[in-house]
Design an enzyme around this catalytic site. Structure first.
Site, PDB file in Angstrom:
ATOM      1  N   LYS A 105      90.968  16.819  19.250  1.00  0.00           N
ATOM      2  CA  LYS A 105      91.661  15.960  18.286  1.00  0.00           C
ATOM      3  C   LYS A 105      91.336  16.433  16.876  1.00  0.00           C
ATOM      4  O   LYS A 105      90.183  16.361  16.449  1.00  0.00           O
ATOM      5  CB  LYS A 105      91.237  14.504  18.479  1.00  0.00           C
ATOM      6  CG  LYS A 105      91.542  13.968  19.872  1.00  0.00           C
ATOM      7  CD  LYS A 105      91.016  12.559  20.090  1.00  0.00           C
ATOM      8  CE  LYS A 105      91.335  12.055  21.493  1.00  0.00           C
ATOM      9  NZ  LYS A 105      90.856  10.676  21.744  1.00  0.00           N
ATOM     10  N   LYS A 188      93.004   9.071  13.300  1.00  0.00           N
ATOM     11  CA  LYS A 188      92.156   7.903  13.597  1.00  0.00           C
ATOM     12  C   LYS A 188      90.685   8.208  13.378  1.00  0.00           C
ATOM     13  O   LYS A 188      89.888   7.310  13.089  1.00  0.00           O
ATOM     14  CB  LYS A 188      92.421   7.393  15.019  1.00  0.00           C
ATOM     15  CG  LYS A 188      92.186   8.407  16.130  1.00  0.00           C
ATOM     16  CD  LYS A 188      90.776   8.404  16.677  1.00  0.00           C
ATOM     17  CE  LYS A 188      90.603   9.475  17.733  1.00  0.00           C
ATOM     18  NZ  LYS A 188      89.230   9.580  18.238  1.00  0.00           N
ATOM     19  N   ASP A 241      93.709   4.371  20.457  1.00  0.00           N
ATOM     20  CA  ASP A 241      92.616   5.276  20.131  1.00  0.00           C
ATOM     21  C   ASP A 241      91.904   4.835  18.857  1.00  0.00           C
ATOM     22  O   ASP A 241      90.682   4.977  18.726  1.00  0.00           O
ATOM     23  CB  ASP A 241      93.163   6.696  19.974  1.00  0.00           C
ATOM     24  CG  ASP A 241      92.131   7.759  20.331  1.00  0.00           C
ATOM     25  OD1 ASP A 241      90.977   7.401  20.602  1.00  0.00           O
ATOM     26  OD2 ASP A 241      92.483   8.950  20.321  1.00  0.00           O
ATOM     27  N   THR A 245      87.834   3.952  18.675  1.00  0.00           N
ATOM     28  CA  THR A 245      87.006   4.825  17.851  1.00  0.00           C
ATOM     29  C   THR A 245      86.359   4.071  16.698  1.00  0.00           C
ATOM     30  O   THR A 245      85.272   4.433  16.244  1.00  0.00           O
ATOM     31  CB  THR A 245      87.847   6.003  17.309  1.00  0.00           C
ATOM     32  OG1 THR A 245      88.583   6.581  18.386  1.00  0.00           O
ATOM     33  CG2 THR A 245      86.968   7.078  16.709  1.00  0.00           C
TER      34      THR A 245
END
Length: 336
Positions: A105, A188, A241, A245
């Site tokens: 990511k 994110k 997500d 997170t």
């Protein structure tokens, strides 16, 4: 039985390799380090996944050709900053039409490309897909119920990825919106740093909820400007997500943020966390993209100020709270 090579033996690559073996696939796990591969092979344990056991039938290797040859699917699971160089090393062993699933990511700082685009630069012969969502390695390796989304250029490829990963403990949806999935996954991490900073400052649930809600607004604005779909940012790789997170004890981005909120420098926080903090590497790219597409991202801007300009965290929060007054949603119209 699918033959799968997992390229990268960090916690995420190892957790997915364990899952894939459990699903009945023949799996080879590649490590870049001889010492690490020896530890994994002999102990069948990963030091950062203490509750997980590596199945005996999982092959562990440092030879990239061995990990890649005659595989139905390759899973690229190295940290975002190493994706390009690892993909370049893979090029001599990658066949035409090889499915390569990116599970890292991030956004490449220099090119401002999402990671699937980086992989396609280095592996133009490959059929690149992505897998993302609210999925901490610590929980996936213990087979706790998790959901993710697989994105690809074709429905056939997305469904092939879905098939090998899907299990009673790991539900996979499909989507054609690769850019949206990857932007949600990368951005994110920057918002999670902000959430951790707020925790480190001693702020409460109200603050966390504000950061999550306004964070997804920022991600959605930039993501749609870059071609992503609004439904994606409301889904697993967006809101899902972001929530996990920002809130989880497993989140290295949140942990690093907490330390910075307590007064640690960015370098000190990363050293303390002892794992790659992806949000630090994506923050500059996120700010550059917001400027390129002329999309306001005040949280991302303040995180960059804290990370790279030495701005006190409390001052950054004050600046966010005292920004000029505005409507919550520009799309809503007044009756009068």
């Amino acid at each position: 039985m699918a033959k799968i090579g997992v390229i990268g033996s960090g916690t995420w690559g190892t957790a997915l390799a364990i899952l894939l073996v459990q699903n009945g696939s023949e799996v080879a796990l590649w490590s870049a380090f001889e010492d690490e591969a020896k530890v994994l092979s002999t102990t069948r344990k990963h030091p950062n996944l203490p509750d997980a056991v590596l199945p005996e039938r999982m092959e562990i290797t440092t030879d990239l050709k061995t990990a890649m040859e005659e595989k139905d699917i390759l899973v690229l699971a190295v940290p975002s900053i190493f994706v390009r160089q690892t993909a370049a090393k893979m090029s001599s062993h990658c066949r035409e039409g090889q499915i390569v699933v990116n599970v890292a990511k991030g956004i490449e700082e220099k090119s401002l490309k999402v990671l699937s685009e980086v992989i396609e630069d280095e592996l133009p012969m490959a059929d690149v897909a992505v897998l993302s969502g609210p999925s901490h390695a610590e929980e996936v390796s213990r087979f706790l119920p998790t959901t993710c989304v697989a994105g690809a250029h074709s429905k056939t490829t997305a469904e092939a990825v879905q098939k090998v990963f899907m299990s009673q403990a790991f539900r996979v949806y499909t989507s054609p919106d690769m850019i949206g999935i990857e932007l949600g996954a990368a951005l994110k991490n920057v918002i999670a740093l902000a959430a951790g900073i707020a925790d480190g400052l001693g702020y409460g649930d109200n603050t966390k909820a504000a950061l999550i809600t306004r964070g997804i607004a920022e991600i959605s604005r930039l993501g749609t400007a870059m071609g992503g779909k609004p439904q994606t940012f409301a889904g697993l790789s967006g809101t899902g997500d972001l929530i996990v997170t920002c809130a989880s004890i497993h989140s290295r981005n949140r942990r690093a943020g907490i330390l910075m909120g307590k007064g640690y420098s960015m370098e000190e926080a990363m050293k303390e966390v002892k794992m790659v903090v992806e949000g630090v590497y994506s923050a500059k790219a996120a700010l550059a993209l917001s400027q390129k597409y002329q999309v306001p991202m005040p949280i991302v801007e303040q995180v960059n100020q804290i990370l790279f300009a030495g701005k006190p965290a409390g001052e950054a929060v004050n600046d966010l709270m005292l920004r000029h007054r505005q409507i919550e949603s520009q799309e809503l119209l007044w009756e009068k």
